[in-house]
Design a protein around this motif. Structure first.
Motif, PDB file in Angstrom:
ATOM      1  N   VAL A 151       0.803  -1.137   0.014  1.00  0.00           N
ATOM      2  CA  VAL A 151       0.004  -0.262  -0.053  1.00  0.00           C
ATOM      3  C   VAL A 151       0.857   1.297   0.121  1.00  0.00           C
ATOM      4  N   ALA A 152       2.097   1.113   0.236  1.00  0.00           N
ATOM      5  CA  ALA A 152       3.129   2.258   0.087  1.00  0.00           C
ATOM      6  C   ALA A 152       3.416   2.747  -1.159  1.00  0.00           C
ATOM      7  N   ALA A 153       3.347   1.969  -2.028  1.00  0.00           N
ATOM      8  CA  ALA A 153       3.862   2.453  -3.532  1.00  0.00           C
ATOM      9  C   ALA A 153       5.182   2.816  -3.448  1.00  0.00           C
ATOM     10  N   ASP A 154       5.648   3.871  -3.991  1.00  0.00           N
ATOM     11  CA  ASP A 154       7.084   4.020  -4.084  1.00  0.00           C
ATOM     12  C   ASP A 154       7.794   4.752  -2.741  1.00  0.00           C
ATOM     13  N   ALA A 155       6.789   4.586  -1.562  1.00  0.00           N
ATOM     14  CA  ALA A 155       7.631   5.138  -0.380  1.00  0.00           C
ATOM     15  C   ALA A 155       7.797   3.712   0.564  1.00  0.00           C
ATOM     16  N   GLN A 156       8.362   2.793   0.150  1.00  0.00           N
ATOM     17  CA  GLN A 156       8.496   1.570   0.964  1.00  0.00           C
ATOM     18  C   GLN A 156       9.601   1.589   2.189  1.00  0.00           C
ATOM     19  N   THR A 157      10.462   2.227   2.063  1.00  0.00           N
ATOM     20  CA  THR A 157      11.445   2.134   3.111  1.00  0.00           C
ATOM     21  C   THR A 157      10.846   2.862   4.447  1.00  0.00           C
ATOM     22  N   LEU A 158      10.157   3.964   4.275  1.00  0.00           N
ATOM     23  CA  LEU A 158       9.633   4.502   5.266  1.00  0.00           C
ATOM     24  C   LEU A 158       8.259   3.476   5.841  1.00  0.00           C
ATOM     25  N   ALA A 159       7.636   3.027   4.834  1.00  0.00           N
ATOM     26  CA  ALA A 159       6.401   2.133   5.427  1.00  0.00           C
ATOM     27  C   ALA A 159       6.894   1.049   6.146  1.00  0.00           C
ATOM     28  N   ALA A 160       7.798   0.294   5.396  1.00  0.00           N
ATOM     29  CA  ALA A 160       8.423  -0.928   5.996  1.00  0.00           C
ATOM     30  C   ALA A 160       9.209  -0.677   7.523  1.00  0.00           C
ATOM     31  N   ALA A 161       9.645   0.398   7.714  1.00  0.00           N
ATOM     32  CA  ALA A 161      10.377   0.724   8.844  1.00  0.00           C
ATOM     33  C   ALA A 161       9.046   1.064   9.871  1.00  0.00           C
ATOM     34  N   LEU A 162       8.053   1.890   9.363  1.00  0.00           N
ATOM     35  CA  LEU A 162       6.935   2.123  10.342  1.00  0.00           C
ATOM     36  C   LEU A 162       6.207   0.975  10.987  1.00  0.00           C
ATOM     37  N   ASN A 163       6.247  -0.087  10.109  1.00  0.00           N
ATOM     38  CA  ASN A 163       5.529  -1.272  10.758  1.00  0.00           C
ATOM     39  C   ASN A 163       6.102  -1.521  12.102  1.00  0.00           C
ATOM     40  N   HIS A 164       7.512  -1.459  12.276  1.00  0.00           N
ATOM     41  CA  HIS A 164       8.279  -1.769  13.502  1.00  0.00           C
ATOM     42  C   HIS A 164       7.711  -0.854  14.393  1.00  0.00           C
ATOM     43  N   ALA A 165       7.810   0.498  14.316  1.00  0.00           N
ATOM     44  CA  ALA A 165       7.464   1.585  15.054  1.00  0.00           C
ATOM     45  C   ALA A 165       5.821   1.106  15.344  1.00  0.00           C
ATOM     46  N   ALA A 166       4.995   0.783  14.548  1.00  0.00           N
ATOM     47  CA  ALA A 166       3.669   0.597  15.000  1.00  0.00           C
ATOM     48  C   ALA A 166       3.663  -0.644  15.891  1.00  0.00           C
ATOM     49  N   LEU A 167       4.399  -1.822  15.773  1.00  0.00           N
ATOM     50  CA  LEU A 167       4.525  -3.008  16.793  1.00  0.00           C
ATOM     51  C   LEU A 167       5.202  -2.379  18.003  1.00  0.00           C
ATOM     52  N   ASN A 168       6.054  -1.514  17.974  1.00  0.00           N
ATOM     53  CA  ASN A 168       6.750  -1.275  19.275  1.00  0.00           C
ATOM     54  C   ASN A 168       5.741  -0.122  20.048  1.00  0.00           C
ATOM     55  N   VAL A 169       4.733   0.452  19.233  1.00  0.00           N
ATOM     56  CA  VAL A 169       3.640   1.336  19.945  1.00  0.00           C
ATOM     57  C   VAL A 169       2.973   0.483  20.602  1.00  0.00           C
ATOM     58  N   ALA A 170       2.863  -0.791  20.141  1.00  0.00           N
ATOM     59  CA  ALA A 170       1.967  -1.880  20.559  1.00  0.00           C
ATOM     60  C   ALA A 170       2.704  -2.363  22.043  1.00  0.00           C
ATOM     61  N   ASN A 171       3.913  -2.329  21.715  1.00  0.00           N
ATOM     62  CA  ASN A 171       4.718  -2.920  22.820  1.00  0.00           C
ATOM     63  C   ASN A 171       4.385  -1.954  24.132  1.00  0.00           C
ATOM     64  N   ALA A 172       4.806  -0.540  23.977  1.00  0.00           N
ATOM     65  CA  ALA A 172       4.728   0.151  24.805  1.00  0.00           C
ATOM     66  C   ALA A 172       3.155   0.353  25.401  1.00  0.00           C
ATOM     67  N   PHE A 173       2.409   0.367  24.436  1.00  0.00           N
ATOM     68  CA  PHE A 173       0.741   0.359  24.904  1.00  0.00           C
ATOM     69  C   PHE A 173       0.489  -0.891  25.574  1.00  0.00           C
ATOM     70  N   GLY A 174       0.776  -1.833  25.350  1.00  0.00           N
ATOM     71  CA  GLY A 174       0.614  -3.231  26.106  1.00  0.00           C
ATOM     72  C   GLY A 174       1.211  -3.329  27.350  1.00  0.00           C
ATOM     73  N   ALA A 175       2.269  -2.918  27.474  1.00  0.00           N
ATOM     74  CA  ALA A 175       3.217  -2.839  28.661  1.00  0.00           C
ATOM     75  C   ALA A 175       2.270  -1.976  29.545  1.00  0.00           C
ATOM     76  N   TRP A 176       1.987  -0.631  29.346  1.00  0.00           N
ATOM     77  CA  TRP A 176       1.175   0.130  29.994  1.00  0.00           C
ATOM     78  C   TRP A 176       0.011  -0.283  30.540  1.00  0.00           C
ATOM     79  N   ILE A 177      -0.738  -0.472  29.400  1.00  0.00           N
ATOM     80  CA  ILE A 177      -2.076  -1.017  29.827  1.00  0.00           C
ATOM     81  C   ILE A 177      -2.217  -2.300  30.934  1.00  0.00           C
ATOM     82  N   GLY A 178      -1.222  -3.325  30.571  1.00  0.00           N
ATOM     83  CA  GLY A 178      -1.305  -4.292  31.297  1.00  0.00           C
ATOM     84  C   GLY A 178      -0.679  -3.918  32.997  1.00  0.00           C
ATOM     85  N   GLY A 179       0.208  -2.979  32.988  1.00  0.00           N
ATOM     86  CA  GLY A 179       0.750  -2.467  34.315  1.00  0.00           C
ATOM     87  C   GLY A 179      -0.471  -1.661  35.175  1.00  0.00           C
ATOM     88  N   VAL A 180      -1.362  -0.944  34.296  1.00  0.00           N
ATOM     89  CA  VAL A 180      -2.421  -0.201  34.667  1.00  0.00           C
ATOM     90  C   VAL A 180      -3.687  -1.199  35.479  1.00  0.00           C
TER      91      VAL A 180
END
Length: 384
Positions: free
Chosen positions: A312-341
């Motif tokens: 879905v990123a067309a010609d911007a694949q480097t940023l999109a591919a890197a953002l996948n792991h940013a998203a998964l680590n938002v999930a990491n941070a959010f998951g750790a936070w809400i679990g702690g809450v």
């Protein structure tokens, strides 16, 4: 491929080892365990910040040079974690260690897809990610064992050594990749204007957060709720890692056959497994079985999410591919936070699994909306 996977092994070891050493880190730094969980969030925040910035600003840098530079930065960040004298300094060191994470996996995934045969891109991406999975079978249990017996700093010392080995392997084994095109920052930033890129990132943030809500506190959950001996925690982490290896392979296969359906199957399975884990965690055998299954279902999502972003990123694949792991680590941070809450609120160590199941269902809802938008756009184009 082996060199790229070794990088994933090092990154996976440092990303997940803190989750199994929260009690030791809390005791060593004289803080509470939920507060120690913020160390996980600091690393994840580094990934979130570093992935888009590095991917965009280094768009013109040759891929081989970039991969090596990213692993050097990763190694230095982990060395700083070993030497951190107090909690604030450790938080800063973990943030720095996380900065190259997303960009490394994004570039490595693109290199793998570039070299793959037609119709096998997801499997090629899965081959790179298998280093991350194997880290949870070997790297994380070994580092956790070291951390329990020699102090938590020894775990990050091991990661630093792994980082040095990865840098050497990248220098020795990665070809020049001159045929692989580079782009420019403006083109890469264009990924941020595409609705489907954001929808796919949101799937990862929400759906994957459910897994991290449970895994972030798995050590105490298994000792306090299940009654598992502390000495068996590395075994449990190894089972989770084996599940990730299986899920990585299965996820790549499903994504190459039917990308959207494969993603839906993975998230549905994760929601159901987390829901049952609330009950299954109370006995050792079922708890360990479901730890394995959580690894399978969670990891199966990753090749599909990575491949979908590249589509879905067309010609911007480097940023999109890197953002996948940013998203998964938002999930990491959010998951750790809400679990702690929910734990701090007094709901106990089974509550994160219940919340995690609901998050996986929310990820399915986002996927449904994304598919609906795609179909409407396709229908409008045909009508036009």
């Amino acid at each position: 491929m082996l060199a790229l996977a070794l990088g994933g092994f090092g990154i996976g070891t440092t990303e997940f080892v803190a989750m199994g050493l929260l009690p030791e880190m809390a005791g060593g730094l004289d803080i509470s365990e939920p507060t120690a969980g913020h160390v996980i969030s600091a690393y994840a925040l580094g990934v979130v910040v570093g992935a888009p910035l590095i991917a965009a600003l280094t768009a013109r840098v040759p891929r081989r040079t970039l991969l090596i530079a990213l692993m050097v930065a990763f190694t230095l960040g982990n060395a700083a974690s070993v030497l951190a004298p107090d909690y604030p300094t450790l938080m800063a060191a973990r943030f720095v260690a996380g900065l190259p994470h997303g960009a490394y996996f994004g570039v490595a995934a693109l290199v793998a897809a570039h070299l793959a045969e037609p119709g096998r891109r997801a499997k090629a991406v899965a081959n790179v990610m298998i280093g991350l999975s194997i880290a949870n079978v070997v790297g994380v249990p070994v580092a956790t064992w070291l951390g329990q017996h020699l102090g938590w700093r020894s775990a990050f010392a091991l990661v630093t050594v792994i980082g040095v080995a990865v840098v050497a392997s990248l220098i020795a084994w990665i070809p020049r990749l001159d045929a692989m095109p580079t782009t420019n920052p403006i083109t890469e930033l264009g990924a941020l204007t595409r609705v489907q890129v954001w929808m796919t990132l949101l799937m990862g943030m929400v759906g994957f957060g459910g897994m991290f809500a449970v895994y972030s506190y798995i050590s105490t959950t298994l000792t306090d709720v299940t009654g598992l001996a502390k000495s068996l925690i590395p075994v449990a982490l190894m089972l989770y890692g084996l599940g990730m290896v299986v899920g990585n392979v299965v996820g790549g296969h499903l994504a190459d056959r039917a990308l959207t359906k494969g993603l839906a199957v993975s998230m549905t399975a994760l929601a159901l497994i987390l829901a049952v884990f609330v009950i299954a965690v109370r006995t050792p055998v079922t708890a360990l079985v479901f730890v394995f299954l959580i690894g399978v279902a969670g990891s199966a999502m990753v090749p599909a999410l990575q491949t979908r972003l590249m589509d879905v990123a067309a010609d911007a694949q480097t940023l999109a591919a890197a953002l996948n792991h940013a998203a998964l680590n938002v999930a990491n941070a959010f998951g750790a936070w809400i679990g702690g809450v929910v734990i701090a609120a007094g709901y106990g160590y089974t509550a994160p699994a219940a919340v995690g199941s609901m998050l996986a269902v929310a990820g399915l809802v986002v996927l449904g909306f994304a598919v609906l938008l795609e179909r409407r756009k396709a229908s409008t184009q045909v009508t036009g």
